[in-house]
Scaffold this motif. Structure first.
Motif, PDB file in Angstrom:
ATOM      1  N   LYS A  28     -38.567   9.148  36.590  1.00 18.05           N
ATOM      2  CA  LYS A  28     -39.385  10.332  36.311  1.00 18.05           C
ATOM      3  C   LYS A  28     -40.842  10.111  36.708  1.00 18.05           C
ATOM      4  O   LYS A  28     -41.497  11.000  37.266  1.00 18.05           O
ATOM      5  N   LYS A  72     -34.256   6.278  33.650  1.00 17.34           N
ATOM      6  CA  LYS A  72     -34.803   7.626  33.838  1.00 17.34           C
ATOM      7  C   LYS A  72     -36.316   7.708  33.666  1.00 17.34           C
ATOM      8  O   LYS A  72     -36.986   8.425  34.417  1.00 17.34           O
ATOM      9  N   GLU A  75     -38.154  14.312  24.157  1.00 17.83           N
ATOM     10  CA  GLU A  75     -38.891  13.895  25.355  1.00 17.83           C
ATOM     11  C   GLU A  75     -40.370  14.238  25.234  1.00 17.83           C
ATOM     12  O   GLU A  75     -41.227  13.490  25.698  1.00 17.83           O
TER      13      GLU A  75
END
Length: 396
Positions: free
Chosen positions: A136, A132, A10
């Protein structure tokens, strides 16, 4: 130029997204342009592997193609069968046969892998998952609440029960084939949340907004360094809200025209995906054309990725109005005579004559001649966003 490496985590993903933002205006066939292309490919592969986008249901795909092509249920009879059979398919009471799948795939271009999927059970149909990375980003902007469901977020942004109608009526023809349409809808809802408490300084008068001289007045503001901010005030005087909201992962939007659910107030939203003077003014005037001529009670949102051409009437009309307001075709054709050498002094002189920023002339020249190296320094890279630092989430 930074060393491009595979995305394995990430943190790698976030760092590459930040670098992509720095390079978004890079000129093709340059070291920066090559790096941009490689980064975009790596990021897309990581998102597809880590956050795969679910295929739409067969019914959703059919209804989307109907909306895209302005098709009626009667138009489907050629591919599905009798009026009763079409009705049964659209209501979800009859599954698609192999013959229907082949016909819809061949004639309407709906992918076979979508059409062969089973329809979800009734209790599953309302459940839509937001990828996601998009969720986010909305959380980082403070627009989505912690542990808030996507359905609750959409209802809050789109005005409760109007959310599903909004989803059905959003125009999405001018979007990339790989666009995450759920993220597009989330972005629309986020825009409307940003516009929820916005005020304007004048009443909205549709007749006034449709006057070419009004649009041309906006175009002439481009000559000022703070022209984008002056445009915001002019729009406010016309009763139009301007929202600046970057695009979400999985989307490639440049802008949109919307109506605020609570009162129908027109909203123009821009992503500033390409922080360039010529892109800003064309996109702004394109969306203004949608506000003036194309938003209706049944079409409350129109989204655009302007790199993609469109033969749809409303998109061609918006392109034409924006182009005419900036530089009328007859003026352009009289100046840009094929074979005549054009230098920077020519660009500057013609811009003064047209009363627009030289970036607008340079950008049109590049697009006309398909030469994106020449005059690239005139485009005003990186000069638009600084006008809106107080309006961009996470910046102001």
């Amino acid at each position: 130029m930074m060393l491009v490496k595979p995305i394995r985590s990430e943190s790698d993903y976030e760092a590459n997204l930040a670098r992509l933002g720095d390079l978004i205006d890079a000129v093709p066939d340059t070291p920066e342009g090559d790096e941009l292309e490689v980064l975009a490919t790596l990021i897309e592969r990581y998102e597809n592997d880590r956050y795969p986008i679910a295929l739409p249901t067969p019914l959703a795909a059919i209804r989307f193609r109907m909306e895209q092509g302005n098709l009626t249920p009667r138009d489907l009879e050629e591919y599905i069968g009798s009026r009763a059979r079409v009705s049964e398919v659209l209501s979800g009471t009859r599954p698609l046969s192999i013959g229907m799948i082949r016909s819809l795939n061949e004639h309407l271009g709906i992918p076979a892998e979508v059409l062969i999927r089973p329809e979800p059970r009734q209790e599953e149909r309302a459940s839509v998952e937001l990828a996601k990375p998009a969720a986010k980003q909305l959380l980082a902007w403070g627009l989505m609440q912690a542990k808030e469901s996507f359905e609750a977020f959409m209802a809050r942004g789109l005005g409760g029960g109007q959310a599903l109608a909004m989803l059905r009526k959003t125009r999405t023809e001018r979007t990339n084939a790989k666009t995450d349409f759920v993220a597009v809808q989330a972005w629309c809802a986020a825009v409307l949340l940003r516009a929820e408490n916005a005020t304007v300084t004048g009443p909205f008068d549709l007749t006034e907004v449709r006057k070419l001289e009004i649009v041309r007045t906006l175009a002439k503001l481009s000559i000022h360094a703070d022209g984008p901010r002056r445009a915001q005030q002019t729009l406010s005087d016309l009763g139009i809200i301007l929202v600046i909201l970057p695009h979400l992962p999985g989307t490639h939007l440049d802008g949109a025209a919307l109506r605020r659910p609570k009162d129908g107030a027109p909203v123009i939203a821009l992503t500033l995906r390409r922080d360039r003077i010529d892109n800003f003014w064309f996109t702004l005037l394109h969306e203004l054309a949608h506000v003036a001529f194309h938003l209706t009670d049944d079409r409350a949102c129109i989204v655009d990725e302007l790199d993609i051409g469109s033969s749809e009437a409303i998109e061609m009309e918006a392109d034409e109005l924006a182009g005419t307001a900036l530089i009328p075709d007859e003026q352009w054709e009289a100046w840009d005579v094929k074979g005549t050498y054009t230098g920077i002094s020519d660009i500057l002189a013609f811009a003064r004559k047209m009363e627009v920023n030289p970036a607008i002339v340079a950008g049109r020249w590049q697009k006309t001649h398909r030469d994106y190296r020449k005059f690239s320094k005139l485009l005003g890279h990186g000069t638009v966003r600084p006008n809106f630092t107080d309006l961009i989430p996470g910046v102001g």
